[in-house]
Design a protein around this motif. Structure first.
Motif: not given
Length: 325
Positions: A25-31, A241-242
């Protein structure tokens, strides 16, 4: 288990080349995100991706029945202030579609793990003590040399008179869906060839604890290079991001979202997925409940265009606060 996104990309490439299963899983901010090898053998993170799951059957006493579920959404005026920030950006030309989200405190008699077991959803993911997601939306599917995506834009109460005709003929919803299809078709063209729309604006019905809803989606497909699994992470991260939960154009829209929402989204509207050694199934982290201590928060939102009505957008975001059972 938790890594920065550059490390996750490297691990996806390595696992893809070795044809080794993983969950991520990857967060929205790509951190940051997590990456788990041999995910079926662990219980740190529970998942169910199109019927492939590491969770045990729910206890026999657990079944949908009488339970408490109360939502305490922000008032309309609070939403309107952030909506107007987005509209100002749209009028300036910073964006022509921006996804605006809200954070709704919940009170329920169900535990997050019980919600995970009871939820009827194509994609489920539970990170104990952090969040649970029961998503209906595929991000991309990579299999047999092809990549497919299924943007989901347009929601309506299925019990409304002529609900299907209403949602399909709504000018704002049509424009929003067209924009997302164009955005994701362009995104896929960055890593694939022969990109085409196979199905346009088809409808699925979803059951929720607040009644059935209709969701409008499309299907887009492209052809990947021959050695795509050797570069699985690199290819995948080109798409983030998506688009369906950010907007278009992406960079300017992301700045506008940050201005309106005032805080990072974290894993909400990020992406997650499962790779079985051959096929990558990934999904958008929507229909999402975050946990901070003992407090739960439901995250929801919708796409805003220049033709959006603030009250309708507010009502749609609230309508999406539900449990899928």
């Amino acid at each position: 288990m938790f890594f920065n996104c550059d490390e996750i990309k490297k691990r996806m490439n390595k696992a893809g080349k070795a044809r080794s299963p993983f969950l991520f899983a990857v967060d929205f901010e790509m951190r940051e995100g997590f990456f788990i090898t041999d995910p079926l053998s662990q219980r740190e993170v529970l998942f169910d991706v199109k019927g492939i799951s590491n969770s045990s059957p729910p206890p026999p006493y657990l079944h949908p029945g009488n339970y408490l579920f109360e939502a305490f959404p922000e008032d309309y005026q609070s939403y309107l202030r952030r909506f107007n920030i987005v509209m100002e950006g749209l009028r300036r030309g910073d964006s022509y579609l921006a996804n605006l989200t809200i954070k709704t405190p919940l009170h329920t008699s169900l535990s997050p793990e019980e919600i995970f077991h009871l939820s009827r959803a194509t994609y489920k993911l539970y990170l104990p003590g952090k969040w649970i997601c029961f998503s209906p939306e595929c991000f991309v599917r990579i299999a047999q040399g092809k990549i497919s995506t299924y943007p989901m834009k347009g929601t309506i109460d299925a019990r409304r008179s002529n609900a299907r005709e209403t949602i399909l003929n709504d000018p704002k919803e049509t424009a929003e869906h067209n924009t997302i299809v164009d955005l994701l078709r362009n995104d896929l063209s960055r890593i694939a060839t022969s990109v085409k729309v196979n199905r346009f604006r088809y409808i699925d019905e979803l059951k929720t604890n607040r009644g059935p809803i209709l969701q409008v989606s499309s299907e887009i497909e492209g052809i990947l290079e021959e050695n795509y699994l050797d570069n699985l992470g690199t290819l995948f991260f080109e798409l983030l991001p998506a688009g369906s939960v950010s907007g278009a154009p992406k960079e300017a829209t992301l700045r506008l979202i940050r201005e309106a929402e005032k805080e990072p989204r974290g894993f909400y509207t990020g992406v997650a997925g499962y790779f079985d050694g051959k096929v990558l199934e990934s999904f958008v982290l929507i229909r999402f409940i975050g946990q901070q201590g003992s407090q739960l928060f439901f995250r929801s939102g919708g796409g805003i265009t220049a033709n959006s009505n603030s009250r309708k957008e507010y009502d749609e975001a609230i309508q999406k606060v539900y449990l899928p059972f």
